[in-house]
Design a protein around this motif. Structure first.
Motif, PDB file in Angstrom:
ATOM      1  N   THR A   1      -3.031   5.256  -0.645  1.00  0.00           N
ATOM      2  CA  THR A   1      -4.353   5.663  -0.163  1.00  0.00           C
ATOM      3  C   THR A   1      -5.297   6.038  -1.293  1.00  0.00           C
ATOM      4  O   THR A   1      -6.515   5.979  -1.125  1.00  0.00           O
ATOM      5  CB  THR A   1      -4.202   6.814   0.850  1.00  0.00           C
ATOM      6  OG1 THR A   1      -3.482   6.320   1.988  1.00  0.00           O
ATOM      7  CG2 THR A   1      -5.543   7.347   1.333  1.00  0.00           C
TER       8      THR A   1
ATOM      9  N   ARG B   1      -6.362   4.385   4.449  1.00  0.00           N
ATOM     10  CA  ARG B   1      -5.333   3.340   4.355  1.00  0.00           C
ATOM     11  C   ARG B   1      -4.019   3.805   4.984  1.00  0.00           C
ATOM     12  O   ARG B   1      -3.271   2.991   5.532  1.00  0.00           O
ATOM     13  CB  ARG B   1      -5.120   2.989   2.876  1.00  0.00           C
ATOM     14  CG  ARG B   1      -4.397   1.673   2.651  1.00  0.00           C
ATOM     15  CD  ARG B   1      -4.242   1.402   1.179  1.00  0.00           C
ATOM     16  NE  ARG B   1      -3.846   0.027   0.911  1.00  0.00           N
ATOM     17  CZ  ARG B   1      -3.525  -0.424  -0.289  1.00  0.00           C
ATOM     18  NH1 ARG B   1      -3.584   0.400  -1.337  1.00  0.00           N
ATOM     19  NH2 ARG B   1      -3.167  -1.680  -0.473  1.00  0.00           N
ATOM     20  N   ASP B   2      -3.740   5.091   4.877  1.00  0.00           N
ATOM     21  CA  ASP B   2      -2.570   5.663   5.538  1.00  0.00           C
ATOM     22  C   ASP B   2      -2.913   5.842   7.020  1.00  0.00           C
ATOM     23  O   ASP B   2      -3.535   6.817   7.423  1.00  0.00           O
ATOM     24  CB  ASP B   2      -2.206   7.002   4.902  1.00  0.00           C
ATOM     25  CG  ASP B   2      -0.969   7.626   5.532  1.00  0.00           C
ATOM     26  OD1 ASP B   2      -0.429   7.065   6.504  1.00  0.00           O
ATOM     27  OD2 ASP B   2      -0.536   8.697   5.046  1.00  0.00           O
ATOM     28  N   LEU B   3      -2.506   4.889   7.829  1.00  0.00           N
ATOM     29  CA  LEU B   3      -2.889   4.849   9.240  1.00  0.00           C
ATOM     30  C   LEU B   3      -1.832   5.459  10.155  1.00  0.00           C
ATOM     31  O   LEU B   3      -1.920   5.312  11.379  1.00  0.00           O
ATOM     32  CB  LEU B   3      -3.141   3.398   9.657  1.00  0.00           C
ATOM     33  CG  LEU B   3      -4.388   2.733   9.062  1.00  0.00           C
ATOM     34  CD1 LEU B   3      -4.332   1.221   9.272  1.00  0.00           C
ATOM     35  CD2 LEU B   3      -5.653   3.313   9.676  1.00  0.00           C
TER      36      LEU B   3
ATOM     37  N   TRP C   1       2.696   6.240   1.136  1.00  0.00           N
ATOM     38  CA  TRP C   1       1.404   6.085   1.803  1.00  0.00           C
ATOM     39  C   TRP C   1       0.297   6.898   1.142  1.00  0.00           C
ATOM     40  O   TRP C   1      -0.805   6.377   0.919  1.00  0.00           O
ATOM     41  CB  TRP C   1       1.520   6.415   3.285  1.00  0.00           C
ATOM     42  CG  TRP C   1       2.032   5.269   4.113  1.00  0.00           C
ATOM     43  CD1 TRP C   1       3.172   5.225   4.864  1.00  0.00           C
ATOM     44  CD2 TRP C   1       1.428   3.982   4.253  1.00  0.00           C
ATOM     45  NE1 TRP C   1       3.314   4.012   5.461  1.00  0.00           N
ATOM     46  CE2 TRP C   1       2.250   3.213   5.115  1.00  0.00           C
ATOM     47  CE3 TRP C   1       0.264   3.400   3.744  1.00  0.00           C
ATOM     48  CZ2 TRP C   1       1.941   1.901   5.462  1.00  0.00           C
ATOM     49  CZ3 TRP C   1      -0.036   2.093   4.090  1.00  0.00           C
ATOM     50  CH2 TRP C   1       0.791   1.362   4.938  1.00  0.00           C
TER      51      TRP C   1
ATOM     52  N   GLN D   1      -7.088  -3.237   6.998  1.00  0.00           N
ATOM     53  CA  GLN D   1      -5.752  -3.262   7.598  1.00  0.00           C
ATOM     54  C   GLN D   1      -5.857  -3.368   9.121  1.00  0.00           C
ATOM     55  O   GLN D   1      -5.140  -4.156   9.750  1.00  0.00           O
ATOM     56  CB  GLN D   1      -4.987  -1.989   7.208  1.00  0.00           C
ATOM     57  CG  GLN D   1      -3.531  -1.981   7.638  1.00  0.00           C
ATOM     58  CD  GLN D   1      -2.618  -2.768   6.714  1.00  0.00           C
ATOM     59  OE1 GLN D   1      -2.902  -2.908   5.533  1.00  0.00           O
ATOM     60  NE2 GLN D   1      -1.524  -3.279   7.251  1.00  0.00           N
TER      61      GLN D   1
ATOM     62  N   SER E   1      -9.928   2.706   2.288  1.00  0.00           N
ATOM     63  CA  SER E   1     -10.159   2.566   3.721  1.00  0.00           C
ATOM     64  C   SER E   1      -9.041   1.769   4.398  1.00  0.00           C
ATOM     65  O   SER E   1      -8.476   0.837   3.814  1.00  0.00           O
ATOM     66  CB  SER E   1     -11.505   1.872   3.946  1.00  0.00           C
ATOM     67  OG  SER E   1     -11.653   1.492   5.297  1.00  0.00           O
ATOM     68  N   GLY E   2      -8.772   2.118   5.656  1.00  0.00           N
ATOM     69  CA  GLY E   2      -7.831   1.360   6.468  1.00  0.00           C
ATOM     70  C   GLY E   2      -8.502   0.314   7.334  1.00  0.00           C
ATOM     71  O   GLY E   2      -7.839  -0.310   8.173  1.00  0.00           O
TER      72      GLY E   2
END
Length: 455
Positions: free
Chosen positions: A331, A37-39, A327, A71, A67-68
């Motif tokens: 995550t 999630r932290d992209l 972030w 997003q 998961s990213g």
């Protein structure tokens, strides 16, 4: 075309012990594999290479990070590739064993490799008929395989047998085939220590003790006896990933809270998380605060020790960036962050707030009981004679008599987990604890004595 050097970029999260991958497939397009999630790291790399993420592949329903993929689908228009058996409730391109995706010269082929999870897919990358590499998620990792106990004790052996079959299916690929795992050293999904993040089929045939097991029963015994504890958030993140985390719009920020607002929140069940360095926390912290120093492992301990439904208030230093707190928290599914104490500890003290101080000691000053809060494997590898062992993750639920009575030194590997443990115990009423600055090797250097091994 092949995968030239530099076209595949591993993006390593040292704290969670995982790797995401960004693959330049040409024409300004890219494939992302298992992005968190932290992209931030992935987006920075994509910008640098002037790439748009066109596809995002998920090997499994991750239990150790959100998961990213959703997003990236929302903001970049990426197509999500994932197993049809994962029962995901968001739009995605479902794949079954053998399905192929044309990446424009390269082919991505889905391989069913259950074991770590039921619906686990690996992705074989081919250049024409040639196997270039395979994204293995948690099926074949450097020196091991990922754990099979996350779906419950009643499924563990069954999944271990499935993992054995998946492992040997992957091992049948040509020896030069690159192995690109998601889980690596530092992951609680069960990767052994070491610096290598990628490997080859040939190297694993030579060195991986689980791949060299002579039969499925030996494999299962070796795997299951190697498993340690895992963070509490592993129990709910997979289900959150099944439905897809909420899309984050804009840059997350911490709301500024006055000392009075913080007091009201704490009175109604919020937890104050102090992310400052150990020395700053020791010099003075808000009573009942939970210290989780901001470092690579911050997210792990935040998700392990703070329930996802509990509101969180942050105390930080001005040089600790908001995004480096928010972030990682997002995550691991910690989303109810009410804000931060505006002005930090200086504002709290200026407002007349009480302060708790914690003693820091060095190895030569150790006397009396010692509580070692490292993981079981760390403790077994070497600990101070007579030290009581209780993992940090088990501390909050431990019986009071499990912790030594009277003045006690709390230790870990460097001091961060020990400070977290001391603040947990302070929240339970203890006031006679000190934190060891350093770890077992500092004690060895001072005393010249040997550490004890085993449990």
């Amino acid at each position: 075309m092949g995968v030239e050097v530099g076209r595949l970029v591993p993006l390593v999260d040292e704290g969670l012990g995982n790797s995401a991958y960004l693959l330049d497939v040409g024409s300004g397009r890219a494939l992302a594999v298992d992005p968190p999630r932290d992209l931030r790291a992935l987006r920075a790399e994509a910008r640098r290479r002037r790439l748009t993420v066109t596809w995002v592949a998920e090997t499994h329903l991750h239990a150790d990070f959100l998961s990213g993929a959703v997003q990236l689908a929302a903001t970049d228009g990426a197509t999500i590739l994932a197993s049809t058996t994962g029962r995901r409730t968001f739009p995605h391109h479902g794949l079954t064993d053998g399905d192929e995706i044309d990446l424009g010269g390269l082919t991505l082929q889905a391989w069913s490799t259950p074991g770590h999870t039921d619906e686990h897919l690996s992705y074989l990358l081919r250049d024409g008929p040639t196997a270039v590499g395979v994204f293995t998620g948690g099926s074949l990792i450097v020196g091991s395989v990922a754990r099979t106990d996350l779906l419950g004790e009643d499924r563990t052996v069954e999944l271990a047998h499935a993992q054995y079959a998946s492992l040997h299916r992957l091992a049948a690929l040509p020896d030069p085939t690159e192995i690109w795992p998601t889980h690596g050293s530092g992951s609680f999904c069960s990767a052994p220590p070491g610096s290598a993040r990628t490997t080859t089929v040939g190297a694993e045939k030579t060195t991986n003790p689980l791949l060299r097991a002579p039969d499925v029963d030996t494999f299962t015994t070796r795997l299951l006896t190697s498993l340690g504890s895992y963070p509490a958030y592993f129990r709910w993140l997979a289900e959150m990933n099944r439905h897809g985390p909420q899309v984050v719009t804009g840059t997350p920020e911490l709301a500024r809270l006055s000392a009075d607002e913080v007091r009201r929140l704490l009175a109604h069940g919020a937890v104050l998380v102090d992310v400052r360095p150990v020395t700053d926390v020791a010099a003075g912290h808000v009573p009942q605060a939970l210290a989780i120093p901001l470092r690579a492992q911050f997210a792990t301990w935040l998700g392990w020790l703070v329930p996802p439904e509990q509101p969180v208030v942050i105390v930080r230093n001005p040089d600790q960036a908001e995004e480096d707190i928010l972030w990682p928290a997002l995550t691991v599914g910690i989303e109810h962050i009410a804000g931060e104490l505006d002005g930090g500890m200086s504002a709290w003290i200026a407002d007349g707030g009480p302060v708790t101080r914690t003693a820091l000691i060095r190895a030569p000053e150790i006397s009396g009981p010692v509580l070692d809060v490292r993981q079981a494997g760390e403790y077994a590898a070497g600990h101070l004679p007579g030290a009581v062992h209780l993992e940090l993750g088990d501390l909050a639920a431990a019986a009071p008599d499990a912790v030594p009575a009277g003045p006690t030194v709390v230790m870990c590997g460097h001091g961060e987990r020990a400070m977290t443990a001391v603040t947990l115990l302070e929240r339970a009423g203890r006031a006679d604890l000190a934190v060891l600055v350093g770890g077992p090797q500092d004690w060895v250097a001072v005393t010249g004595q040997r550490l004890r091994e085993g449990t």
